[in-house]
Design an enzyme around this catalytic site. Sequence first.
Site, short mmCIF file in Angstrom:
data_model
loop_
_atom_site.label_atom_id
_atom_site.label_comp_id
_atom_site.label_asym_id
_atom_site.label_seq_id
_atom_site.Cartn_x
_atom_site.Cartn_y
_atom_site.Cartn_z
N ARG A 97 -9.64 4.59 -20.58
CA ARG A 97 -8.88 5.44 -19.66
C ARG A 97 -8.22 6.63 -20.36
NH1 ARG A 97 -7.68 3.82 -14.47
NH2 ARG A 97 -8.56 1.81 -13.84
N ASP A 171 -7.14 3.40 -4.26
CA ASP A 171 -6.52 4.73 -4.25
C ASP A 171 -7.62 5.78 -4.29
OD1 ASP A 171 -7.29 5.25 -6.89
OD2 ASP A 171 -5.36 4.66 -7.73
N LYS A 194 -2.59 6.30 -2.29
CA LYS A 194 -1.53 5.71 -3.10
C LYS A 194 -0.92 6.76 -4.01
CE LYS A 194 -2.55 4.25 -6.88
NZ LYS A 194 -2.54 4.79 -8.27
N ARG A 196 1.65 7.30 -7.41
CA ARG A 196 2.37 6.70 -8.52
C ARG A 196 3.34 7.75 -9.05
NH1 ARG A 196 0.57 2.51 -11.71
NH2 ARG A 196 -1.57 2.91 -11.06
N ASP A 221 -12.86 -2.05 -7.33
CA ASP A 221 -12.35 -1.19 -8.41
C ASP A 221 -13.18 -1.46 -9.66
OD1 ASP A 221 -10.78 0.59 -9.82
OD2 ASP A 221 -8.88 -0.27 -9.13
N THR A 229 -1.94 -1.76 -8.35
CA THR A 229 -2.63 -0.88 -7.41
C THR A 229 -3.35 -1.67 -6.32
OG1 THR A 229 -2.93 0.85 -9.07
CG2 THR A 229 -4.42 0.89 -7.20
#
Length: 314
Positions: A97, A171, A194, A196, A221, A229
């Site tokens: 990520r 999301d 969503k 954050r 996901d 999430t």
Amino acid sequence: MPNDIKLISGTSHEQFSRDIAEHLGLPLTQTEIIRFGNENIMFQCKENVRESDVFVVQSSCSPLSDYIVELLIIIDALKHASARRITAVLPYFFYARSDKKDRPRISITARLMADLLETAGADRVLTMNVHSPQVGGFFRIPVDQLNATPLVCDHLRNTTSLSNSVLVASDVSEAKDLREYANRLDLPIAIVDKRRVSDDERPQAVGLIGDVEGKNALLVDDEIASGGTMLEAARFLQLHGVQRIEAAAVHPVLSGRAHERITDSPIERLVVTDSIPMSTAEPSKKIETITVAPLFAEAIKAIHSGYSVSTLFK
């Protein structure tokens, strides 16, 4: 013998390595890994690997930094033992990520991992469902990225009724992964909006795109970490009148209290792969695991034989 396959396991996910070896009909190469009192690591290969095609299996799980260093030491040792080719087999890629500089003065750590693997002596990489596929572009060596989505879709199709179901992305950023599930399962899609507001892993669902009322929701996901999430999305879907909720994720990071949170959530079932070992001795009973070891075994066989890996995507 020159050009024979050697399969070496790191200590991160030894059962996965054994499963690959069993599918290939090969024994794991004998090795020794010692952790000294000063936390230094020593690796020794107990067999000759000169001119061999060596595959080193190591996944991304806790303690992550230890396993990264261990992998680099293994590759370096094999390089200096005159292995003909070394392939790093990474079911879940390290720091996948961290693929962009989205704030000042941070590391693009996925690129750093690529540099470290190449510097240690890796000749190619075999991985699966990387969060950002462009991570492959950080390497100057060949990278094969396998896809577990067809296996997950087949399992869902064979174990649950998909009539009156809708696929849901937890999301907006995950909507890109929804398309392949929708095409394979022939289902409509919906997206939870969503937001954050900080790095505390506490997302808030504020809207819903698509029709879910009276339907069965299937949340998908590429990975599930703390579960924040996905579980927030599940509770939000309940408020919008879904009948039942199931979920699927390729990589079960499941950090912290994730297992407990899944058990207490409205999600009835979570389907994951075995790319990462379960992070607790008592996993949630709602979790179903499907193996991707045969997929990696077939990819290793194709790489060794010079066949196309892309045929495994069909």
